[in-house]
Design a protein around this motif. Structure first.
Motif, PDB file in Angstrom:
ATOM      1  N   TYR A  19      22.502   7.001   5.787  1.00  0.00           N
ATOM      2  CA  TYR A  19      23.313   7.035   7.306  1.00  0.00           C
ATOM      3  C   TYR A  19      22.619   8.175   8.052  1.00  0.00           C
ATOM      4  N   VAL A  20      22.097   7.881   9.048  1.00  0.00           N
ATOM      5  CA  VAL A  20      21.653   8.818  10.083  1.00  0.00           C
ATOM      6  C   VAL A  20      22.678   9.289  11.264  1.00  0.00           C
ATOM      7  N   GLY A  21      23.129  10.446  11.519  1.00  0.00           N
ATOM      8  CA  GLY A  21      23.859  10.735  12.734  1.00  0.00           C
ATOM      9  C   GLY A  21      23.279  11.017  13.932  1.00  0.00           C
ATOM     10  N   ASP A  22      23.734  11.889  14.844  1.00  0.00           N
ATOM     11  CA  ASP A  22      23.098  12.128  16.093  1.00  0.00           C
ATOM     12  C   ASP A  22      21.902  12.937  15.979  1.00  0.00           C
ATOM     13  N   ILE A  23      21.093  12.641  16.810  1.00  0.00           N
ATOM     14  CA  ILE A  23      19.519  13.370  17.264  1.00  0.00           C
ATOM     15  C   ILE A  23      19.825  14.056  18.324  1.00  0.00           C
ATOM     16  N   ALA A  24      19.525  13.280  19.426  1.00  0.00           N
ATOM     17  CA  ALA A  24      19.388  13.761  20.758  1.00  0.00           C
ATOM     18  C   ALA A  24      19.926  12.484  21.801  1.00  0.00           C
ATOM     19  N   ARG A  25      20.270  12.802  22.940  1.00  0.00           N
ATOM     20  CA  ARG A  25      20.344  11.872  23.964  1.00  0.00           C
ATOM     21  C   ARG A  25      18.982  11.408  24.348  1.00  0.00           C
ATOM     22  N   ILE A  67      21.721  14.180   9.057  1.00  0.00           N
ATOM     23  CA  ILE A  67      21.284  13.087   8.018  1.00  0.00           C
ATOM     24  C   ILE A  67      22.528  13.138   6.715  1.00  0.00           C
ATOM     25  N   GLY A  68      22.773  11.729   6.288  1.00  0.00           N
ATOM     26  CA  GLY A  68      23.776  11.844   5.147  1.00  0.00           C
ATOM     27  C   GLY A  68      23.001  12.059   3.841  1.00  0.00           C
ATOM     28  N   TYR A  69      24.006  12.231   2.814  1.00  0.00           N
ATOM     29  CA  TYR A  69      23.509  12.561   1.631  1.00  0.00           C
ATOM     30  C   TYR A  69      23.584  11.185   1.078  1.00  0.00           C
ATOM     31  N   TRP A 128      29.848   7.136   6.212  1.00  0.00           N
ATOM     32  CA  TRP A 128      29.427   8.530   7.125  1.00  0.00           C
ATOM     33  C   TRP A 128      30.639   9.368   6.804  1.00  0.00           C
ATOM     34  N   TYR A 129      29.969  10.682   6.824  1.00  0.00           N
ATOM     35  CA  TYR A 129      30.897  11.884   6.908  1.00  0.00           C
ATOM     36  C   TYR A 129      31.777  11.984   5.680  1.00  0.00           C
ATOM     37  N   GLN A 130      30.973  11.288   4.519  1.00  0.00           N
ATOM     38  CA  GLN A 130      31.910  11.714   3.088  1.00  0.00           C
ATOM     39  C   GLN A 130      31.496  12.788   2.569  1.00  0.00           C
TER      40      GLN A 130
END
Length: 317
Positions: free
Chosen positions: A172-178, A198-200, A208-210
């Motif tokens: 899982y990869v979260g926010d980077i930028a607009r 970036i997730g583990y 995501w977000y665990q």
């Protein structure tokens, strides 16, 4: 019943008598020997049996049946370090004079490449590249734009993990930028295309977000990911909760000496300005601040041009 011949019976009597005399002599010698103390041990049955013809030789030749303890097998050799991915080659463009720079930025922005304008907490992004879902990456954030170097660095690290660890799940990869950078709720940074959440890696199916714990964190894959990002040469800082840092350090301590990270990676009581640092709220993911000197240099040249350019592009009301 057959009778025993007198001659054979006499021979047997002689043999038994001789054996008895030998046993008696041995016992008497043991009691009267001047070389033994008063507490000399009595003659054992084995010694008495040894006085009989052939018995001593049989006892001497009896094999030792006591089982010998098997020596432990040698420890298995440490696994060889997986070869790192090739370094990233990103196109670097020498910025032209201001007039030509304005024209290219307006008419042909792809010719200039990516530019990180301002700072991560007060900036914007020009010519950003979007991170896409792939075989190894699953987008979790709504905004996945960054400089080209940032996106390629994430993809490179994930490729290395998947090559070194078979059957690795998607990361899982979260926010980077607009797409154009700027303020991105709820983050303070993530404005200029140089930050990524970036997730583990986890031992079982992840979400995501665990929160990462000793029970669910896949420390081997997660460390391989962090190491690949650092060795790519484009990382300034990585923010990881101290509880997860301890899990990674415990795993790293089991690696061969040649695979131990340098001192500037993990913090210590005497060293805080390391690559990995603690930040509250990063037990569910880690935050990478990338370094992209070429994009920053281009951003400095574009800083006075972009407001005019984007104002000209804004549709009239």
């Amino acid at each position: 019943m057959r009778s025993v011949p007198p001659r054979a019976l006499g021979s047997a009597i002689v043999i038994v008598a001789a054996a008895s005399i030998a046993v008696f002599a041995a016992q008497r010698g043991a009691r009267s020997s001047p070389n033994e103390g008063a507490s000399a041990a009595p003659v054992t049955s084995a010694r008495r049996m040894g006085a009989l013809p052939g018995v001593a030789s049989v006892l001497a030749s009896t094999p030792n049946d006591t089982p010998q303890a098997a020596s432990p097998p040698p420890p298995p050799p440490a696994p060889a370090r997986c070869m790192p991915e090739p370094a990233i080659e990103v196109r670097v463009v020498d910025p032209p004079p201001v007039t030509e720079l304005f024209r290219l930025a307006k008419e042909k922005p792809e010719a200039l490449g990516s530019a990180s304008v301002g700072s991560p907490t007060r900036g914007s992004l020009f010519g950003g590249v979007e991170l896409k879902d792939s075989e190894g990456i699953l987008r979790a954030g709504g905004y996945g734009w960054g400089t080209e170097l940032v996106i390629r660095s994430i993809e490179r690290a994930v490729r290395e993990v998947r090559r070194c660890f078979a059957d690795s799940p998607r990361l899982y990869v979260g926010d980077i930028a607009r797409e154009r950078g700027g303020w991105l709720k709820p983050h303070r940074s993530h404005q200029s295309g140089l930050d990524a959440d970036i997730g583990y890696y986890y031992k079982s199916q992840a979400t995501w977000y665990q929160r990462a714990t000793a029970e669910n964190l896949d420390a081997a894959r997660t460390w391989a990911l962090v190491r690949a990002l650092i060795e790519g040469g484009n990382v300034e800082m990585i923010f990881i909760d101290v509880s997860v840092q301890r899990l990674l350090q415990a795993y790293v301590a089991t690696l061969p000496e040649g695979e131990q990270p340098p001192e500037e990676v993990f913090p210590s009581p005497t060293k805080r300005d390391t690559i990995i640092r603690h930040a509250w709220g990063h037990a569910t993911h880690f935050h990478v601040r990338f370094r992209d000197p070429a994009a920053v240099a281009l951003g400095q040249r574009l800083a006075n041009i972009l407001p005019r350019l984007r104002g000209a592009r804004r549709a009239p009301r």
